[in-house]
Design a protein around this motif. Structure first.
Motif, mmCIF file in Angstrom:
data_model
loop_
_atom_site.group_PDB
_atom_site.id
_atom_site.type_symbol
_atom_site.label_atom_id
_atom_site.label_comp_id
_atom_site.label_asym_id
_atom_site.label_seq_id
_atom_site.Cartn_x
_atom_site.Cartn_y
_atom_site.Cartn_z
ATOM 1 N N ARG A 177 0.836 -1.201 0.000
ATOM 2 C CA ARG A 177 0.000 0.000 0.000
ATOM 3 C C ARG A 177 0.868 1.246 0.000
ATOM 4 N NH1 ARG A 177 -1.085 2.569 5.072
ATOM 5 N NH2 ARG A 177 -0.277 1.439 6.892
ATOM 6 N N ASP A 206 -7.677 13.814 -1.615
ATOM 7 C CA ASP A 206 -8.366 12.545 -1.852
ATOM 8 C C ASP A 206 -9.135 12.587 -3.173
ATOM 9 O OD1 ASP A 206 -8.453 10.978 1.106
ATOM 10 O OD2 ASP A 206 -8.266 13.147 1.211
ATOM 11 N N SER A 210 -3.825 0.325 -3.533
ATOM 12 C CA SER A 210 -4.268 0.670 -2.179
ATOM 13 C C SER A 210 -3.469 1.869 -1.700
ATOM 14 C CB SER A 210 -4.051 -0.525 -1.241
ATOM 15 O OG SER A 210 -4.328 -0.176 0.101
ATOM 16 N N SER A 252 -3.628 5.661 0.976
ATOM 17 C CA SER A 252 -4.297 6.486 1.981
ATOM 18 C C SER A 252 -3.470 7.741 2.205
ATOM 19 C CB SER A 252 -4.464 5.716 3.298
ATOM 20 O OG SER A 252 -3.200 5.365 3.837
#
Length: 308
Positions: free
Chosen positions: A207, A220, A237, A239
């Motif tokens: 990730r 985002d 993946s 974040s």
């Protein structure tokens, strides 16, 4: 010690190209090892002295698409993207135009970054901040192009930070170079293009972690849009952790400078303050918080170096 792919030296421009692969360096740091974490540095800062890391990765496909045409792009007064574009123009024989945020800067002495741009042949054009915010609008862009004499059809426009679908696909190679070599790959984020491509290139069990250097929490949406444009939908993946911007873009604090000085002293790695220091600080803080499971291998992408 060095591991993974990539050479150990700085790349040279050969036949109009700079090798993109960069070395992977392991550093032993008790702030990670006491939590049973391994830290690797992806040394994109060693790709080339002027064409640094992710800026060059994003520029390569755009310059290829420009096919020798003049390049017009955008940035703030301390934009590493402008600096890299200007250097690429000099090295590859391309005309470059830089639209700079802040018309009030036009009458002031150039800072070191903008002076570097002009020394490399870039023509600078300063615009009001309100105009700059609307630069993507066709009418506003047309006026800007006319003002700087770049309104001809053959001018190739690259967005701020170099982040577009071409750049995102170019940054996918960064993730591919790190496949199987780390569990989590961290990168500092400005416009989000590097993270969007990085995540797409990683293996399914890896990730990507982005550390935004701007305030606002808007990345985002931007990253999702970039992946949609580049790949037709989400990839990989990833974040974001928005806590480590230290006041926003081009903002630093004495605490951040002290952290960067200490990291340099421990590991002999020059730490760029506006992006890389914030990302490394975030990783140390997350390690202390127990955000990573024991046994995790972290890779931190060193996207730039300190400039004089």
């Amino acid at each position: 010690m060095g591991t993974g792919r990539g050479g150990g030296g700085e790349g040279k421009v050969e036949n109009g190209l700079v090798p993109l692969s960069s070395p992977l360096q392991e550093v032993v740091d008790p702030r990670f090892s006491r939590h049973h974490l391994r830290l690797l540095l992806k040394r994109d800062d060693l790709i080339h002295p002027d064409l640094i890391g992710n800026k060059w990765r994003k520029l390569v496909p755009n310059l290829d698409a420009a096919a020798g045409r003049p390049v017009l792009t955008f940035g703030g007064a301390y934009s590493n993207h402008l600096r890299a574009t200007a250097a690429a123009g000099r090295l590859l024989g391309l005309s470059t135009f830089g639209v700079v945020r802040g018309h009030e800067l036009a009458g002031r002495p150039l800072n070191s970054s903008l002076a570097h741009c002009t020394a490399n042949g870039m023509r600078l054009h300063f615009v009001e901040r309100a105009v700059y915010r609307r630069k993507a609008e066709a009418g506003v862009l047309g006026v800007i192009r006319a003002e700087i004499g770049a309104d001809a059809e053959d001018v190739f426009v690259v967005p701020e930070g170099g982040s577009n679908s071409l750049a995102v696909r170019g940054c996918r190679a960064l993730g591919e170079e790190l496949r199987g070599l780390a569990d989590v790959v961290a990168v500092a984020c400005g416009t989000g293009g590097t993270l969007a491509g990085l995540a797409a290139g990683l293996a399914p069990d890896q990730r990507a972690l982005g550390i935004p250097v701007l305030k606002g929490g808007f990345l985002d949406t931007e990253i999702r849009a970039l992946q949609d444009d580049a790949f037709g939908g989400p990839r990989g993946s990833w974040s974001l952790d928005h806590r480590f911007h230290f006041g926003g873009y081009a903002r630093t604090t004495p605490e951040l400078h002290a952290f960067a000085d200490d990291f340099e002293a421990r590991h002999g790695v020059p730490v760029e303050r506006l992006y890389v220091a914030k990302m490394l600080y975030g990783l140390v803080a997350l390690a202390e918080e127990g955000a990573f499971a024991p046994g995790t291998t972290l890779a931190a992408v060193v996207t730039g170096r300190p400039f004089p």
